[in-house]
Write a protein that holds these residues in place. Structure first.
Motif, mmCIF file in Angstrom:
data_model
loop_
_atom_site.group_PDB
_atom_site.id
_atom_site.type_symbol
_atom_site.label_atom_id
_atom_site.label_comp_id
_atom_site.label_asym_id
_atom_site.label_seq_id
_atom_site.Cartn_x
_atom_site.Cartn_y
_atom_site.Cartn_z
ATOM 1 N N ARG A 136 0.859 -1.374 -0.116
ATOM 2 C CA ARG A 136 0.001 0.034 0.026
ATOM 3 C C ARG A 136 0.887 1.329 -0.090
ATOM 4 O O ARG A 136 0.567 2.441 -0.686
ATOM 5 N N ALA A 137 1.950 1.384 0.697
ATOM 6 C CA ALA A 137 2.712 2.617 0.812
ATOM 7 C C ALA A 137 3.457 2.601 -0.635
ATOM 8 O O ALA A 137 3.567 3.922 -1.087
ATOM 9 N N GLU A 138 3.851 1.679 -1.054
ATOM 10 C CA GLU A 138 4.326 1.583 -2.526
ATOM 11 C C GLU A 138 3.342 2.357 -3.442
ATOM 12 O O GLU A 138 3.676 3.201 -4.125
ATOM 13 N N ARG A 139 2.236 1.821 -3.419
ATOM 14 C CA ARG A 139 0.990 2.507 -4.390
ATOM 15 C C ARG A 139 0.742 3.966 -4.102
ATOM 16 O O ARG A 139 0.641 4.864 -4.986
ATOM 17 N N ARG A 140 0.855 4.310 -2.830
ATOM 18 C CA ARG A 140 0.789 5.512 -2.381
ATOM 19 C C ARG A 140 1.952 6.398 -2.992
ATOM 20 O O ARG A 140 1.479 7.808 -3.305
ATOM 21 N N ILE A 141 3.132 6.114 -2.870
ATOM 22 C CA ILE A 141 4.328 6.845 -3.318
ATOM 23 C C ILE A 141 4.083 6.908 -4.978
ATOM 24 O O ILE A 141 4.262 7.904 -5.467
ATOM 25 N N PHE A 142 3.894 5.632 -5.658
ATOM 26 C CA PHE A 142 3.450 5.895 -6.903
ATOM 27 C C PHE A 142 2.286 6.871 -7.440
ATOM 28 O O PHE A 142 2.252 7.377 -8.517
ATOM 29 N N ALA A 143 1.154 7.020 -6.623
ATOM 30 C CA ALA A 143 0.105 7.909 -6.832
ATOM 31 C C ALA A 143 0.838 9.386 -6.809
ATOM 32 O O ALA A 143 0.381 10.242 -7.433
ATOM 33 N N LEU A 144 1.975 9.800 -6.158
ATOM 34 C CA LEU A 144 2.754 11.028 -6.249
ATOM 35 C C LEU A 144 3.392 11.039 -7.591
ATOM 36 O O LEU A 144 3.324 12.138 -8.161
ATOM 37 N N VAL A 145 3.956 10.101 -7.966
ATOM 38 C CA VAL A 145 4.469 10.145 -9.239
ATOM 39 C C VAL A 145 3.395 10.526 -10.306
ATOM 40 O O VAL A 145 3.557 11.187 -11.325
ATOM 41 N N ASP A 146 2.132 9.731 -10.317
ATOM 42 C CA ASP A 146 1.188 10.351 -11.030
ATOM 43 C C ASP A 146 0.843 11.524 -11.047
ATOM 44 O O ASP A 146 0.230 11.988 -11.974
#
Length: 188
Positions: A138-148
């Motif tokens: 989940r943390a990884e997905r949240r960080i990738f949301a920042l990339v998005d």
């Protein structure tokens, strides 16, 4: 010396400060990302404490988990820094990603091979590792949301977070193996 207060009340209206002073809503994606990293760190603390109590014949694992907790603090502070996303993350680099890969390979070589998906759980220690693994994802997905959102994130952070969930998976398997608990396959 007077002890500082643990509370400031500056966030009572739903905002908080990033490192650097910029105020943002507590619901912003950056806070969600580093808050999830903090949650992961707490779960790894629980895993480390439980590992120490139940599987104490593997001090290298305890040392690895303690190092990971420090790296997660580095990642959390990096994500909490206004403008910090354009910088390299202090404490996390490609050598740290490689270290996780080497640990994954070493642990995976120690446990019996699997040929199916396994259910999270088994021993108490493994169950905690699986919870930490899912929070890492989940943390990884949240960080990738920042990339998005167009925020530049240090590639080492992305690689580290991706490998960390894999490491937690093999640690769950190691815990079960060391404690004599068989991994339970997913019955399709």
């Amino acid at each position: 010396m007077k002890k500082s207060l643990l509370y400031t009340a500056t966030g009572d209206a739903g905002t908080t400060s990033l490192v650097g002073g910029k105020r943002v809503k507590k619901t912003c994606s950056r806070l969600e990302a580093y808050g999830t990293v903090d949650e992961l760190n707490s779960n790894i603390g629980l895993l480390e404490a439980t590992w120490r109590e139940k599987v104490d014949d593997t001090p290298a694992v305890v040392a690895l988990l303690e190092d990971i907790q420090n790296r997660l603090f580095d990642i959390g502070s990096y994500l909490a820094t206004d403008g910090g996303a354009e910088l390299n993350c202090r404490g996390v680099d490609e050598a740290e990603v490689k270290r996780l890969e080497e640990s994954i390979d070493a642990i995976d070589g120690y446990v019996p091979p699997i040929n199916s998906f396994i259910l999270p759980g088994g021993s108490h220690v493994a169950a905690i590792a699986h919870v930490a693994r899912s929070v890492a994802r989940r943390a990884e997905r949240r960080i990738f949301a920042l990339v998005d959102e167009g925020i530049v994130i240090d590639p080492a952070v992305l690689g580290y977070m991706n490998r960390l969930s894999d490491l937690l998976f093999v640690l769950a398997r190691l815990a079960n193996y060391r404690l004599g608990v068989t991994d339970r396959p997913w019955c399709q």
